[in-house]
Design a protein around this motif. Structure first.
Motif, short mmCIF file in Angstrom:
data_model
loop_
_atom_site.label_atom_id
_atom_site.label_comp_id
_atom_site.label_asym_id
_atom_site.label_seq_id
_atom_site.Cartn_x
_atom_site.Cartn_y
_atom_site.Cartn_z
N SER A 291 88.83 -85.61 -44.00
CA SER A 291 87.69 -84.80 -43.59
C SER A 291 86.35 -85.50 -43.83
O SER A 291 85.35 -85.13 -43.22
N SER B 146 86.97 -90.21 -40.73
CA SER B 146 87.29 -89.79 -39.36
C SER B 146 86.12 -89.89 -38.40
O SER B 146 86.30 -90.08 -37.19
N SER C 276 83.36 -87.85 -43.33
CA SER C 276 82.88 -88.50 -42.10
C SER C 276 83.14 -89.99 -42.11
O SER C 276 83.33 -90.61 -41.07
N ARG D 111 90.44 -85.12 -38.41
CA ARG D 111 89.57 -84.62 -39.48
C ARG D 111 90.20 -83.46 -40.23
O ARG D 111 90.02 -83.31 -41.44
#
Length: 867
Positions: free
Chosen positions: A853, A858, A855, A816
């Motif tokens: 980054s 990752s 959601s 992330r």
């Protein structure tokens, strides 16, 4: 040549019994005068019979010899003597636990009967076969097998009364197991008997049973109509009114929210009962209590429950006791008496445990859980939001009972007794053969067609593998201290949860039981229950299905995901803060029925949690079942299996395993194409680590999980439910990385049913069947670049000595926040410099920090392990 034939008293049979069977039969045949057709020397054969049962030979030898003697006699048309030895064969096989061949011989005997005495002998033997099954291990699976055979015996002998009784008994057993179609089939056969006999009483009894089946199907109007018809028929024939019928009518009225009408019918049922009918009185009283609770008459409801106790605890009352405690729990919560509610819910969990202990078939065990998981979740809904963990652990352990844990327990039990000397080598081989057949048949997830038609009256016996295993287990049980499902008994499950809490882990177990979803978060000796907004969870579930079907765009799904994570994060982030303050070692999250809370993504959106995971100081794991994982150790110099598809346009997929093999120091790198099932089957069992780098489709897109494979389309993929169920339990696998879109998707349905238990069929869950593996998979689509980076990071952390669960978790957290420069360093590990350069060029405009980054990119990578 002179021939000496048999004469009474001429033979000392004890000298014959040690002879090889062929020699024995040759000599016996030679002693029987073929010209003598008047069944001579009967006493001599009785002496042989007595010598067999009084000798030192085991039951199998006696049965085999008796069968051979009967064969000679029947061939010579000496049926009376033949039947005598067939009876001995049946009794010997029953005593040894060879139930299926014993029943086949019993059916054969029925076809040979020629007079009333012989008919009665066979009927007595049938009664003995049934009586010997009572209260035996796994009785609920053994009963139908015997009953079906007995119905054929009774049909052959023309004993319609016994036939009808057997059919009604079988219907009740199947109904209790949730096999309602099979239960109805037995009643239909009983109806034919009633019409043949013109038996009004039997017809009424069948109508009563049909009403209860309709009630089980939640067809309350139809149940009430059928019960009322039976009631009216009784009245017309001036028969005594029936208390069970009144109870069925009243309970149907209650479920139709006609509570005021139901109360007087319950009171009529109580008035009809005999003083000594304690069991049925308790059943009517507990239903009356439930009705009064619905009406808000809590004092009277409690009075009825108090009068219902103590309910008889016979085996046939296990479910009634379970019902009573669940009703008592609802009354207690409605009356704001949480302590009493906890006591009743805990007692209900124990009755459920006892009920399941009598059932072998995995799908039938799920059938029982299907009926009650909502009842447990609803009873718990009104407990306090905080309290002692001990108050909820038994109920939560019951709610989380599952096919996978059951199957693991059965496999571990078999492995344990195979390691001991309590059974013979041949029996060990037979046990393994039975289990292997069931693996191929479908375990833990059975094809829905086979489940629906697990009907012993069908021409094709879809349940024969389970029958064979059940009979073998029953035969072995007297010499084995444990039972197949001891590993998932309630006390053991609760002890395992306590152990993980004592080790410093927090446990998060979701339940429904209402319009919202609840998450019970336990840490140390306390629990807290939080409510996740319904619109968040169910919206994600629905949008995820549409995304899997490619019915909505990535942007639309991403927007929904972001919204849901904000809503759920508002509830769960404070809980993460608390767990970090109090020093939790990690969070073990139990997947929910709909897999509708993206808990790993929520955890990764919490900065502090993600940081702790990245350093290896906190674990975030999805746990499908309550079953202990084998102790993890670092993975060193593994044998690596990689699955890829050279025909797919994935630039980095073919390089993922190559990079990982170099980083972890793989001693062997086996490569298999995604459609090479033979190659996969040959290599999978030897692999310590597996990486799958292909396109993927959701398991939920298939009509039944048993058809599912990761390819999803017409092109076959070796990662399939069938292959993992066959091969998974014996695999050496320690780590599996499924870098394929939707590889972590799950299904809770089969061909004919959507199930209410928290049983999720998924590729990661099936890869846990060896008890030792740790798996990562993608909850939705995953980018080629993100998958490559995650795979390389996981391999690096494994090479540094991290345990698999920690290495995979660290890789998710690190991904992330991965910097572009760090990604380029990972690309340098690719041997093909041209490919690496092409990827760098593609990423030139990517941000230096946080390219993964989101959601969506990752947060969808999830880590799975057993508890």
């Amino acid at each position: 040549m002179d021939v000496t034939y048999l004469a009474d008293g001429d033979v000392d049979w004890t000298d014959w019994l040690d002879l090889p069977q062929t020699v024995f039969i040759d000599r016996l045949s030679g002693l029987i005068d073929p010209a003598d057709t008047d069944e001579p020397h009967h006493l001599e054969f009785v002496a042989l019979y007595n010598a067999l049962i009084g000798g030192r030979h085991d039951a199998t030898h006696i049965a085999d010899l008796a069968a051979a003697i009967a064969g000679v006699m029947l061939q010579r048309d000496r049926n009376a003597v033949g039947l005598l030895f067939l009876e001995l064969e049946v009794r010997s096989r029953l005593s040894h636990g060879d139930l299926i061949p014993a029943l086949a011989v019993l059916e054969h005997m029925a076809s040979l009967v020629s007079d009333d005495a012989e008919r009665q002998d066979v009927l007595d033997l049938a009664d003995d076969a049934w009586g010997g099954s009572a209260n035996s291990l796994l009785a609920e699976d053994i009963y139908p097998l015997i009953l079906v055979s007995l119905t054929r015996v009774f049909r052959t002998l023309g004993d319609l009364d016994r036939l009808a009784k057997a059919l009604l008994t079988a219907s009740a057993i199947f109904e209790d197991q949730g096999a309602l179609d099979t239960a109805q089939r037995a009643l239909s056969d009983a109806r034919e008997v009633a019409e043949t006999q013109q038996s009004f009483a039997l017809l009424v009894e069948i109508l009563e049973r049909e009403a209860t089946i309709m009630y089980r199907r939640h067809q309350f109007e139809e149940a009430m109509t059928a019960a009322q018809t039976a009631w009216d028929l009784r009245t017309a024939q001036r028969q005594a009114p029936s208390a069970p019928l009144a109870n069925t009518i009243a309970t149907s009225l209650m479920h139709l929210d006609r509570d005021a009408e139901a109360i007087p019918v319950y009171e009529d049922a109580l008035a009809l009962l005999r003083p000594d009918d304690h069991a049925l009185r308790s059943v009517v009283l507990m239903n009356l209590a439930a009705c009064r609770r619905k009406m808000g008459r809590l004092v009277e409801a409690q009075q009825a429950i108090d009068q219902a106790r103590p309910m008889p605890s016979d085996d046939d009352m296990l479910e009634s006791n379970l019902e009573l405690e669940l009703i008592a729990a609802r009354i207690a919560t409605s009356a704001a008496r949480p302590g009493d509610a906890v006591a009743s819910i805990t007692a209900a969990a124990r009755w459920m445990d006892n009920l399941l202990s009598r059932i072998l078939r995995l799908h039938r065990r799920r059938g029982v859980r299907d009926r009650y998981v909502v009842r447990f979740e609803t009873a718990m809904r009104d407990l306090p939001d905080e309290g002692d963990a001990e108050n909820v652990l038994p109920a939560l352990a019951t709610i989380r009972g599952s096919l996978i844990a059951d199957w693991l327990s059965l496999l571990d039990w078999a492995a344990e007794i195979q390691r001991t000397g309590s059974i013979s080598d041949s029996e060990k081989g037979e046990l393994q053969d039975r289990l292997d057949v069931i693996k191929g048949f479908g375990a833990p997830f059975l094809y829905g067609f086979r489940e629906k038609y697990d009907d012993p009256w069908e021409l094709v016996d879809f349940a024969r593998p389970w029958d064979d295993l059940g009979v073998l287990i029953r035969r072995l049980h007297p010499r084995v201290a444990s039972a197949p499902y001891d590993g998932v008994k309630l006390d053991g499950a609760v002890a395992l949860l306590r152990q993980r809490l004592a080790e410093g882990y927090a446990l998060a177990i979701p339940t429904f039981g209402g319009p919202s979803m609840y998450v019970w978060i336990m840490f140390r000796d306390r629990y807290r229950r939080v409510e996740i907004p319904a619109e968040a969870t169910f919206e994600l579930f629905g949008q995820r299905i549409l995304f899997q079907q490619e019915s909505i765009s990535r942007d639309a799904f991403n927007a929904t995901l972001a919204s849901v994570l904000r809503a759920a994060g508002d509830v769960l982030h404070p809980e993460f803060d608390r767990l970090l303050r109090e020093g939790a070692a990690g969070l073990l999250y139990f997947q929910d029925l709909l897999d509708c809370v993206a808990m790993p993504a929520i955890a990764m959106s919490h900065v502090a949690v993600r940081g702790r995971i990245a350093t290896g100081d906190f674990e975030m794991t999805l746990t499908p079942v309550i079953y202990p994982a084998r102790t993890q150790t670092p993975v060193s110099a593994p044998r690596l299996l990689s699955v890829s598809d050279e025909g797919e346009a994935l630039m980095l997929a073919s390089h993922e395993a190559e990079v990982a093999a170099r980083l972890v120091g793989a001693t062997d790198h086996m490569t298999v194409q995604a459609n090479d099932q033979i190659g996969f089957d040959a290599a999978f069992g030897d692999a310590d680590m597996m990486i799958v780098s292909t396109h993927g489709r959701s398991i939920a897109q298939f009509t039944d999980p048993l058809f599912a494979h990761l390819g999803g389309g017409t092109e076959w993929h070796v990662i399939s439910v069938d292959s993992l169920q066959r091969l998974g339990p014996s695999a050496k696998l320690r780590v599996a990385i499924l870098n394929a879109c939707h590889s972590g998707a799950s299904a809770h349905k089969s061909l004919f049913a959507t199930h209410r238990t928290h049983d999720l069929a998924s590729y990661p869950n099936l890869l846990l069947l060896n008890g030792a593996a740790c798996v990562s998979a993608a909850a939705w689509r995953i980018s080629d670049t993100a998958g490559f980076a995650f795979n390389a990071l996981a391999a690096r952390f494994l090479s540094e000595g991290d345990l698999p669960v920690r290495a995979l978790g660290r890789a998710v957290a690190k991904l992330r926040d991965l910097r572009k420069s760090e990604l380029f360093e990972l690309l340098d590990l690719i041997a093909d410099e041209a490919v690496a350069a092409q990827v760098r060029e593609r990423l030139q405009k990517a941000p230096e920090v946080g390219m993964f980054s989101a959601s969506y990119l990752s947060g969808g990578i999830q880590v799975y392990s057993l508890l």
